[in-house]
Design a protein around this motif. Sequence first.
Motif, PDB file in Angstrom:
ATOM      1  N   ILE A   1       0.812  -1.221   0.000  1.00 23.22           N
ATOM      2  CA  ILE A   1       0.000   0.000   0.000  1.00 23.22           C
ATOM      3  C   ILE A   1       0.847   1.274   0.000  1.00 23.22           C
ATOM      4  O   ILE A   1       0.497   2.257  -0.634  1.00 23.22           O
ATOM      5  CB  ILE A   1      -1.009  -0.041   1.175  1.00 23.22           C
ATOM      6  N   TRP A   2       2.002   1.280   0.707  1.00 20.85           N
ATOM      7  CA  TRP A   2       2.784   2.523   0.799  1.00 20.85           C
ATOM      8  C   TRP A   2       3.551   2.842  -0.487  1.00 20.85           C
ATOM      9  O   TRP A   2       4.071   3.936  -0.649  1.00 20.85           O
ATOM     10  CB  TRP A   2       3.759   2.432   1.985  1.00 20.85           C
TER      11      TRP A   2
ATOM     12  N   LEU B   1      -6.505   0.320  -6.227  1.00 20.46           N
ATOM     13  CA  LEU B   1      -7.470  -0.382  -5.365  1.00 20.46           C
ATOM     14  C   LEU B   1      -6.768  -1.271  -4.341  1.00 20.46           C
ATOM     15  O   LEU B   1      -5.905  -2.080  -4.691  1.00 20.46           O
ATOM     16  CB  LEU B   1      -8.406  -1.237  -6.226  1.00 20.46           C
ATOM     17  N   LEU B   2      -7.182  -1.104  -3.075  1.00 17.80           N
ATOM     18  CA  LEU B   2      -6.632  -1.921  -1.988  1.00 17.80           C
ATOM     19  C   LEU B   2      -7.299  -3.294  -2.006  1.00 17.80           C
ATOM     20  O   LEU B   2      -8.530  -3.398  -2.107  1.00 17.80           O
ATOM     21  CB  LEU B   2      -6.890  -1.201  -0.662  1.00 17.80           C
TER      22      LEU B   2
ATOM     23  N   THR C   1      -1.969  -5.075   0.311  1.00 19.22           N
ATOM     24  CA  THR C   1      -1.446  -4.995  -1.049  1.00 19.22           C
ATOM     25  C   THR C   1      -2.488  -4.401  -1.994  1.00 19.22           C
ATOM     26  O   THR C   1      -3.680  -4.372  -1.702  1.00 19.22           O
ATOM     27  CB  THR C   1      -1.025  -6.384  -1.571  1.00 19.22           C
ATOM     28  N   LEU C   2      -2.000  -3.955  -3.151  1.00 21.89           N
ATOM     29  CA  LEU C   2      -2.860  -3.279  -4.120  1.00 21.89           C
ATOM     30  C   LEU C   2      -3.140  -4.181  -5.317  1.00 21.89           C
ATOM     31  O   LEU C   2      -2.321  -5.045  -5.666  1.00 21.89           O
ATOM     32  CB  LEU C   2      -2.178  -1.985  -4.576  1.00 21.89           C
ATOM     33  N   LYS C   3      -4.280  -3.960  -5.950  1.00 18.56           N
ATOM     34  CA  LYS C   3      -4.647  -4.727  -7.161  1.00 18.56           C
ATOM     35  C   LYS C   3      -4.011  -4.027  -8.354  1.00 18.56           C
ATOM     36  O   LYS C   3      -4.705  -3.416  -9.176  1.00 18.56           O
ATOM     37  CB  LYS C   3      -6.161  -4.751  -7.322  1.00 18.56           C
TER      38      LYS C   3
ATOM     39  N   GLY D   1      -0.203   0.135 -13.819  1.00 16.41           N
ATOM     40  CA  GLY D   1      -1.664   0.156 -13.901  1.00 16.41           C
ATOM     41  C   GLY D   1      -2.284  -0.626 -12.764  1.00 16.41           C
ATOM     42  O   GLY D   1      -1.593  -1.040 -11.824  1.00 16.41           O
ATOM     43  N   GLY D   2      -3.592  -0.822 -12.864  1.00 12.77           N
ATOM     44  CA  GLY D   2      -4.291  -1.573 -11.832  1.00 12.77           C
ATOM     45  C   GLY D   2      -5.774  -1.285 -11.822  1.00 12.77           C
ATOM     46  O   GLY D   2      -6.287  -0.543 -12.672  1.00 12.77           O
TER      47      GLY D   2
END
Length: 312
Positions: A205-206, A213-214, A220-222, A238-239
């Motif tokens: 996340i940081w 998106l979390l 972690t991020l998507k 991207g995500g």
Amino acid sequence: MESIGRLSSRVLEHLSDPVVKSAVKVKSTILGEASSFLRGKNFVELLPTIVSPITDPLNHEVHTTRFTYYDQEYRLTQSMIFHKQLACKSFERIFIVSPNVRLETSEKALSGRHLFEFSQIDLEIRNAKREQIMSLIEDLIITVMLSVKRNCSEEMDFLSSDPSIPSKPFATVKFMDAYEQYGKDFETILSASFSEPFWLIDFPIWEREFYDLLSEDKRTLKDMDLILPHGFGETLSGGEREWEHQRILERMGFKGNDPEELSWYMDIAEGGELVPTAGCGIGVERLTRYVCSLDNVSRTRLFPKVPGQSWI
Ligand code: AMP
Ligand code: MG
């Protein structure tokens, strides 16, 4: 600062450099093929937004591009992320060849990978998942590279560049696994050791901006980066995106972003008007640099803007 005479001869030298001319021709083929690939998949092409009161806050330090015009403060576009999210209200699939101005700090001058004006092939799809974007991009990269081989053989021979056509699916590496195995320089180490492009996914996340998106794990991020092999490094980020007001506020709080900076975008989010989307942006100059096996992205543009240098 260089004298005007010295600068103009450097400009003329660059414009007639056969390496630059070959790379610009290959880049033109990449752009043409990527556009027809996306149009063939029902994407609507938008013209770029160059100035707006809101733009990507980014996750690293850059000099500001703010200016005031008739009492309204504007910024030059650092990325079109928020405009892409909003455009997906109008169209399910959109793309833009989007110029970005990021006034990178001067230590990036020698990276070979940074310009302060560059372009992304920037796309977004309403209700999409990360894996859908990854699969689409794999097809796009393969299609574009095949087209370069077919249509630019003279230029590629001149550049002595013959990158292998990757096969689908590309390998996937989780950020934390790579970090634990190779330490903080894992991206450089992995990029040098791979011989085909690969995905880096699940950034903590940081590591990223508030709009990625979390995941349900809350850590972690998507999201994903596409890392090029042979040491060429990142060419895409991207995500999936945050789209619910409360979650956006929480993430902005976590990163220290000021909601006031995004004024009307936050009002739209508060009104429940944002839609779920996923997308990504491909750095055109970095992809071209890889396809052409060049030392520096500045050779992919006729008028390159190298951080910290006076240039055209
Ligand atoms: P980002 O979302 O910030 O990762 O930007 C998307 C893509 O744009 C990156 O993966 C790079 O390929 C490219 N990019 C970002 N910054 C620069 C820069 N200063 N110069 C050239 N390309 C860049
Ligand atoms: Mg990135």
